[in-house]
Design a protein around this motif. Structure first.
Motif, mmCIF file in Angstrom:
data_model
loop_
_atom_site.group_PDB
_atom_site.id
_atom_site.type_symbol
_atom_site.label_atom_id
_atom_site.label_comp_id
_atom_site.label_asym_id
_atom_site.label_seq_id
_atom_site.Cartn_x
_atom_site.Cartn_y
_atom_site.Cartn_z
ATOM 1 N N UNK A 122 5.206 2.469 -1.782
ATOM 2 C CA UNK A 122 5.048 2.813 -0.446
ATOM 3 C C UNK A 122 3.540 2.515 0.179
ATOM 4 N N UNK A 123 3.710 1.781 1.263
ATOM 5 C CA UNK A 123 2.315 1.574 2.077
ATOM 6 C C UNK A 123 2.400 1.727 3.567
ATOM 7 N N UNK A 124 1.233 2.278 3.916
ATOM 8 C CA UNK A 124 1.109 2.158 5.357
ATOM 9 C C UNK A 124 1.339 0.990 6.002
ATOM 10 N N UNK A 125 2.131 0.452 7.093
ATOM 11 C CA UNK A 125 2.348 -0.936 7.336
ATOM 12 C C UNK A 125 1.057 -1.588 7.622
ATOM 13 N N UNK B 95 -0.206 11.927 4.046
ATOM 14 C CA UNK B 95 -0.281 11.749 2.888
ATOM 15 C C UNK B 95 -0.696 10.440 2.529
ATOM 16 N N UNK B 96 -0.006 9.518 3.082
ATOM 17 C CA UNK B 96 -0.476 8.068 2.744
ATOM 18 C C UNK B 96 -2.042 7.723 3.465
ATOM 19 N N UNK B 97 -2.063 8.322 4.565
ATOM 20 C CA UNK B 97 -3.656 8.118 5.064
ATOM 21 C C UNK B 97 -4.823 8.818 4.117
ATOM 22 N N UNK B 98 -4.121 9.866 3.791
ATOM 23 C CA UNK B 98 -5.322 10.714 2.841
ATOM 24 C C UNK B 98 -5.421 9.740 1.275
ATOM 25 N N UNK C 296 4.285 12.777 5.843
ATOM 26 C CA UNK C 296 4.537 11.272 4.819
ATOM 27 C C UNK C 296 3.071 10.360 5.325
ATOM 28 N N UNK C 297 3.161 10.404 6.635
ATOM 29 C CA UNK C 297 1.836 9.397 7.415
ATOM 30 C C UNK C 297 0.656 10.319 6.894
#
Length: 744
Positions: free
Chosen positions: A274-277, A218-221, A215-216
């Motif tokens: 959904x967003x990275x904090x 994929x969000x960073x990608x 998950x982390x």
């Protein structure tokens, strides 16, 4: 072809003590060969098994480039004495090593590892010395164990060294317990590598550790590709499919990350996202600060805007069109304003008028741009000092953190009444948030840029979001002024932006097309243009700094990688007078044109203009290799803004050749002459806005080489890179909340 040899180090030719890169003579079944690779502590007499392949270096001949090694433990008293005395343990030289081995014989290794107190039996070794010997030996053995543990998973020794620096003696255990920690904590590691290790170790596909890391990642990608958020339903479905697990497993992992505060879920624009904090925090802060600045009371300017403009027109000789006057008035009357338009529409004229008006009213104005080249061009166009945004904000690297810190912020804001920022299309969310934090309420913020260019390399779609929110005063310039209209570069750029085909090769034109259907012929013509024909035609231009090849892609015959190899050979060929050094697949030579390919906040620099020092070199910075020191494995680069930076093997992979750049890498730059291959590339790379961005990089001439039908196809392909970016939605939500409209 991969080969493996077992043998003995005969002679050290070169060694970098910081990163372990070594070149040495190696005696093995293949004879005496020259080996090159990362081998920390390599010394004469030590035995290794090396795995790699032979390569022919253009200058240093045949070398065995190894990527894996395994140290062969000493199996006799002589080999143990040689090992201990090789320098692997600080403070133990050949003489002391002989004495230790004479005392303990075949039990030496066991004494050092399990009974270190017995070392004090050796004359001259006290308790402190014994502890140091044991610690050094254990550290070396831990590193050797790490290499042994990870080599079956395809992890190179250079990566093992990074892991060892991160985790120390516990590195192998960390990998065994949770390989996904590598993706989050170890520099240069990604989810795919960690996942491959985990799967080989037998970890279950739906293990919570795997889901969490995926998950982390994929969000960073998504962030790396420009988006700041993901729509929850699409994201969950896609990730479950790629991991081959259930949606419920992914949803459970997302929930855990939300509870831990690492992921934020909210409703935005009618969808659950959904967003990275970190990006959520930046986007919220940027929207709030922009809205506050836009509505903050402004210091009074004596005299009406119309009067001040007329007065400045008389004093400067600048004459504004009605639309330009509107842009100046809007910028004076509003806390935040945007001026956008294509080339030749008078953006620089407006900046010069604003400077004249603001100077006349005593308001201090600062000028900034995202890159050194853009700032330099801004200074030349206005006659006023301009700096990069990073330098303006006093960027600094904090040891142990992976992000740049800025000394200018809410507690120590910029000392100005107006800030004008050019090339805003290049500014991403991270830089915008830092910049806004340093602008105090009551300061006029004027953002200038071309919203039709490619978006920023970093996350967000800042300029388009701000304009699209319809909450910030924006002026779009469309009129091409007379002098600019005489340039086919400018008229063709606007035609392309409207979806019309460009006009080539007219008399006295500055826009040329040279038809070459065959890619190899196109490559040879590009080399000839850059090395001979263009320098001869434009005799006042420097082939290095003034002629730039731009291409849509890195790969293929006409991609930047191959073009750089070919252009280096003709523009800066090997010479006895030029030192060179090889890092990875690239051989750098003194005089080479290079580009920084990632943000490195820790690199030190010194300004050759004023001898000031600082830290941080950024993605897209272009420079020239000034010198190479082969003994230390270092090279020195001087960048366009005259910063001098030293590199070694630990960060040289951040550099690449810059004879040819991708169009994305050229953003914010301007070159007198642009040469561009137009050939069969992937459809997502042959788009209208990429073509538009490329040709607007040129000042004096554009030369296209390839197939004209591909050029027309690029104009027809108006597909735009879609990014999920919430800045505009947040601005609109603030506006609607403030003024009573429906909240998004």
């Amino acid at each position: 072809m991969k080969e493996a040899f077992e043998g003995t180090v005969e002679k050290i030719i070169f060694q970098n003590g910081e990163n372990g890169y070594s070149v040495f003579s190696f005696s093995c079944s293949a004879g005496r060969i020259t080996a090159a690779g990362v081998l920390p502590g390599a010394s004469r007499g030590r035995r290794y098994e090396l795995e790699g392949e032979f390569r022919d270096h253009p200058r240093f001949g045949r070398q065995f480039a190894f990527t894996f090694f395994k140290e062969i433990s000493p199996d006799s008293a002589d080999s143990m004495a040689s090992f201990l005395g090789s320098g692997v343990i600080k403070g133990v030289g050949p003489a002391l090593a002989e004495i230790i081995v004479r005392y303990f014989g075949k039990d030496t290794a066991d004494v050092i590892m399990s009974h270190p107190e017995r070392l004090t039996e050796v004359p001259g070794i006290g308790r402190k010395k014994a502890a140091a010997i044991t610690e050094g030996y254990r550290e070396h053995k831990s590193y050797a164990d790490l290499v042994m543990a990870l080599s079956p998973y395809g992890i190179s020794t250079s990566v093992c060294m990074r892991l060892f620096r991160t985790y120390g003696a516990q590195a192998a255990e960390v990998v065994r317990q949770d390989p996904y920690r590598l993706a989050e904590e170890a520099e240069g590691f990604g989810f795919q590598k960690a996942d491959a290790i985990a799967m080989q170790m037998g970890m279950a596909p739906d293990d919570p550790k795997r889901i969490r890391s995926a998950v982390i990642f994929a969000l960073n990608s998504l962030s790396d590709s420009g988006s700041t958020f993901a729509k929850e339903d699409e994201f969950t479905e896609d990730l479950a499919s790629r991991l081959d697990v259930s949606r419920e497993a992914v949803s459970s992992g997302i929930y855990d990350l939300i509870m831990d505060g690492l992921v934020v879920k909210e409703k935005l624009g009618g969808s659950a996202i959904l967003m990275h904090w970190y990006l959520h925090e930046l986007e919220q802060q940027a929207a709030g600060k922009l809205f506050a600045l836009a509505h903050a009371p402004l210091p009074h300017i004596s005299g009406s805007a119309d009067y001040l403009i007329k007065k400045s027109e008389k004093e400067t000789g600048i004459s504004l069109s009605e639309r330009q006057k509107q842009a100046v008035v809007s910028s004076l009357q509003n806390g935040v304003s945007v001026i956008t338009g294509g080339p030749g529409t008078g953006k620089t004229t407006i900046i010069n008028m604003l400077l004249a008006v603001l100077e006349g009213t005593g308001i201090k104005t600062l000028l900034a741009a995202p890159t050194g080249r853009a700032a330099k061009r801004m200074s030349q166009a206005t006659g006023h000092s301009a700096s990069t945004i990073h330098r303006l904000l006093e960027a600094a690297y904090i040891e142990g953190e992976d992000r740049m810190r800025f000394m200018k912020d809410e507690d120590d804001p910029l000392d100005c009444g107006c800030l004008i920022v050019d090339e805003m299309s290049m500014v991403d969310l991270v830089l915008l948030s830092a910049m806004l934090a340093a602008v105090k309420p009551g300061t006029r913020l004027i953002m200038v840029g071309d919203a039709d260019q490619l978006p920023s390399v970093g996350p967000g779609s800042v300029l388009k979001d701000i304009i699209g929110s319809d909450t910030i005063h924006s002026i779009r310039l469309t009129e091409i002024f007379r002098q600019a209209s005489e340039s086919a570069i400018i008229t063709n750029a606007h035609a392309v932006n409207r979806g019309e085909y460009p006009v080539f090769n007219e008399k006295n034109s500055d826009f040329f097309f040279m038809e070459k259907a065959d890619q190899r012929e196109a490559l040879e013509l590009i080399k000839e243009l850059c090395s001979r024909r263009l320098p001869a035609f434009y005799s006042e231009l420097d082939p290095f700094s003034d002629i730039q090849v731009l291409t849509p892609t890195k790969k293929e015959l006409l991609g930047s990688r191959n073009l750089n190899r070919e252009l280096q050979a003709v523009l800066n060929p090997p010479s006895d007078a030029k030192k060179e050094i090889t890092f990875g697949a690239v051989s750098f030579r003194e005089g080479d044109k290079v580009i920084q390919t990632k943000n490195d906040y820790s690199l030190d620099w010194i300004s050759m203009k004023d001898m000031q020092t600082g830290q941080g070199v950024f993605n897209g910075d272009i420079g020239i290799v000034r010198s190479i020191d082969k003994e230390t494995g270092k090279l020195t680069v001087i960048f366009d803004d005259e910063r001098l930076v030293n590199y070694d093997i630990s960060n040289a992979d951040e550099l690449d050749m810059a004879y040819a750049l991708t169009v994305h890498k050229s953003q914010g730059c301007e070159f007198p002459v642009v040469v561009m291959p137009v050939s069969v590339f992937m459809p997502f790379l042959t788009t209208r806005n990429l073509f538009y961005t490329a040709i607007t990089r040129a000042k004096q001439a554009v030369v296209l080489v390839g197939r004209s039908r591909i050029c027309y196809a690029m104009v027809d392909n108006n597909s735009v890179e879609e990014r999920n970016s919430g800045l505009g939605l947040r601005l609109r939500r603030l506006w609607d909340y403030e003024y009573g409209d429906e909240i998004l």
